[in-house]
Scaffold this motif. Sequence first.
Motif, mmCIF file in Angstrom:
data_model
loop_
_atom_site.group_PDB
_atom_site.id
_atom_site.type_symbol
_atom_site.label_atom_id
_atom_site.label_comp_id
_atom_site.label_asym_id
_atom_site.label_seq_id
_atom_site.Cartn_x
_atom_site.Cartn_y
_atom_site.Cartn_z
ATOM 1 N N GLU A 239 -38.953 -62.138 -9.985
ATOM 2 C CA GLU A 239 -39.177 -61.663 -8.631
ATOM 3 C C GLU A 239 -37.851 -61.648 -7.869
ATOM 4 O O GLU A 239 -36.914 -62.383 -8.194
ATOM 5 C CB GLU A 239 -40.184 -62.573 -7.914
ATOM 6 C CG GLU A 239 -41.552 -62.592 -8.583
ATOM 7 C CD GLU A 239 -42.524 -63.500 -7.852
ATOM 8 O OE1 GLU A 239 -42.059 -64.461 -7.192
ATOM 9 O OE2 GLU A 239 -43.742 -63.250 -7.931
ATOM 10 N N LYS A 240 -37.773 -60.834 -6.826
ATOM 11 C CA LYS A 240 -36.527 -60.688 -6.065
ATOM 12 C C LYS A 240 -36.052 -62.004 -5.453
ATOM 13 O O LYS A 240 -34.849 -62.225 -5.289
ATOM 14 C CB LYS A 240 -36.710 -59.641 -4.965
ATOM 15 C CG LYS A 240 -36.800 -58.212 -5.487
ATOM 16 C CD LYS A 240 -36.853 -57.214 -4.351
ATOM 17 C CE LYS A 240 -36.875 -55.780 -4.884
ATOM 18 N NZ LYS A 240 -36.894 -54.783 -3.783
ATOM 19 N N LYS A 241 -36.976 -62.887 -5.126
ATOM 20 C CA LYS A 241 -36.600 -64.141 -4.462
ATOM 21 C C LYS A 241 -35.730 -65.027 -5.349
ATOM 22 O O LYS A 241 -35.041 -65.927 -4.842
ATOM 23 C CB LYS A 241 -37.846 -64.909 -4.020
ATOM 24 C CG LYS A 241 -38.703 -65.437 -5.163
ATOM 25 C CD LYS A 241 -39.881 -66.249 -4.643
ATOM 26 C CE LYS A 241 -40.706 -66.826 -5.795
ATOM 27 N NZ LYS A 241 -41.854 -67.625 -5.305
ATOM 28 N N VAL B 46 -32.646 -56.958 -10.904
ATOM 29 C CA VAL B 46 -33.737 -57.572 -10.130
ATOM 30 C C VAL B 46 -33.600 -57.250 -8.645
ATOM 31 O O VAL B 46 -34.545 -56.824 -7.990
ATOM 32 C CB VAL B 46 -33.760 -59.106 -10.337
ATOM 33 C CG1 VAL B 46 -34.806 -59.756 -9.422
ATOM 34 C CG2 VAL B 46 -34.047 -59.447 -11.793
ATOM 35 N N SER B 47 -32.378 -57.454 -8.120
ATOM 36 C CA SER B 47 -32.178 -57.238 -6.681
ATOM 37 C C SER B 47 -30.691 -57.184 -6.343
ATOM 38 O O SER B 47 -29.855 -57.737 -7.066
ATOM 39 C CB SER B 47 -32.848 -58.363 -5.885
ATOM 40 O OG SER B 47 -32.671 -58.177 -4.498
ATOM 41 N N SER C 108 -27.203 -57.939 -4.216
ATOM 42 C CA SER C 108 -26.617 -59.094 -3.551
ATOM 43 C C SER C 108 -25.108 -58.911 -3.448
ATOM 44 O O SER C 108 -24.475 -58.339 -4.350
ATOM 45 C CB SER C 108 -26.917 -60.383 -4.325
ATOM 46 O OG SER C 108 -26.176 -61.468 -3.800
#
Length: 293
Positions: A170-172, A212-213, A215
């Motif tokens: 998950e992105k978190k 995933v995401s 940053s």
Amino acid sequence: NAVFATYRAICALYDKLFKIPMEIMVQDLIDDDLSFQAISVMLRMKDSDLVPHSALQNKSFRRSFSLSEVILPLLKISESHNEATIVLLKFAKNIEAAKFLLSKPIWLTKKLPTIQDTLKVFLTVMTHASLRDAISTIDVLAEFFTYLIKSKDPMCVIALRSILKRLSLEKKIISNLIERNFFNHLLNSFSTYRDDNVTISILNIISYLAAVSESAEYLKFSDHLKNFIWCNNANIAHNAFTCLYTLSFYPRCARLFKEMNLDKDVTEVFVSENENQKVQEFLKNLEKVESND
């Protein structure tokens, strides 16, 4: 009594007609004087005898003891005794026991009794493919990943690469990793390990997390990635480019890559692959941010 207990244990080990009931050994696990003896017997038991193929389908198993009664004491003992970890590994092969371990994931933040042993238990749980979605959502996963990177053990880094490949995170997880300074430790890993296989694993880890995401943390790898695409090792060069390609879809990464003239580097390094779809997409992503600016 001690002599009698010793003879009884010997009989349990060598006489197939005599077995200590599992529920008795489970009770003894919480007895400081008998826990190690119980573990010694469990070590010698077949996996099929230690825990049924499906604990939930075995009524006598459910009546005699619960998984929590055996796994929680084993987790505690395994922090100081590797023998308990080996028994824990036998239990983790059972999907119901693996589910229970995932329901109490705090063990991932502990050494059982080393981080390598904790990793072994985790990898055994991961062999149950149906549990991987649940594994991906564990709150302490970022802490566990950070421990692996900080371990200074190349096999832990290679194992992390394999783990990330098989999980749908998950992105978190990215923000959780940032809180634990994971990306700085990952960056330092390039100088910690002088091994091509580990370098490739680190590059893969960057690519998997980048997928995933987004940053800002990824920007700190740009100089290394630029150098690695010029590496004589073709595998390292191509995996470095895979990182650049994945990151180029994020505008601030693409903008920095353009400032670093990475479009020219990629075109020059991958001359024979300039028509390759990924190379073309990478170049377009860099052109896009330049036109937007």
